[in-house]
Design a protein around this motif. Structure first.
Motif: not given
Length: 222
Positions: A16-23
């Motif tokens: 989720r941490d990487e997904s949020v940064k990407k989003f």
């Protein structure tokens, strides 16, 4: 004998941490006309701070951003809708996710997911990861009317999989909502290591998802 493996989603299967940064980087680019007056680093950093790793729903986050940064070309409802419809395109799996699920399936293990969150939003993310087909049951708190760490949602997953608590393991990143909650219903709690906690009283700790098939094999050979 371990017959079933139940997983948490965010922080366990979905990075989720990487997904949020990407989003949030993608959102800044997508809505640059509306938010471009804010430095990108400032916008993305503040979103991540207010999100508190998913424990604050994005209506509150976007209301705060609109107020703090004096965003006038788009309202918080539109920003929220963008999050709901676009986040799935930024989902980042943890390494070795698919190969781990393949190994578990080859071992004839029953698989389930329990996740807190909004039903359709979480299902969209599961589908985006390409993993829906591996799971016999998927319980999302909004649709079930129960949230982790309530014992009822864990018991419901066991009923759906037709296994007893001692025939299953639960894998999650949160010490209380996942590990302790699973242990409270008699299931082994496996902690998917997360940097923000230490000394978690789990039955087993894993750094990488690839460890799970070997752990289960070892437990079943005891």
């Amino acid at each position: 004998m371990i017959k079933a493996v139940i997983f948490d989603l965010d922080g366990t299967l979905l990075d989720r941490d990487e997904s949020v940064k990407k989003f949030i980087n993608n959102q800044y680019k997508r809505l640059h006309k509306s938010v471009g007056h804010i430095p990108k680093e400032k916008y993305t950093t503040r979103f991540i701070e207010l999100d508190i790793r998913g424990y604050v729903w994005k209506d509150k986050v976007y209301q705060q951003l609109v107020d703090e940064f004096e965003i006038t070309h788009v309202n918080w409802e539109d920003l929220l809708q963008d999050y709901i419809s676009e986040f799935k395109h930024s989902c980042v799996p943890f390494p070795n996710l698919i190969s781990m699920l393949e190994d578990l399936r080859k071992g004839n293990l029953l698989l389930g997911i329990i996740t807190n969150g909004y039903g359709q939003f979480q299902m969209d993310n599961i589908k985006a990861l390409g993993i829906e087909k591996y799971f016999k049951t998927i319980l999302v708190s909004e649709w079930e009317g129960i949230k982790e760490p309530a014992p009822k949602i864990f018991k419901k997953a066991l009923e759906k999989l037709k296994v007893s608590a001692n025939e299953s393991i639960f894998v999650g990143d949160h010490p209380k909502n996942d590990v302790k909650a699973a242990q409270n219903v008699g299931t082994k709690g496996i902690w998917k290591k997360d940097f923000q906690w230490e000394n978690v009283k789990a039955n087993i700790t894993v750094d990488d998802l690839t460890e799970l098939p070997l752990i289960i094999k070892s437990l079943n050979n005891q």
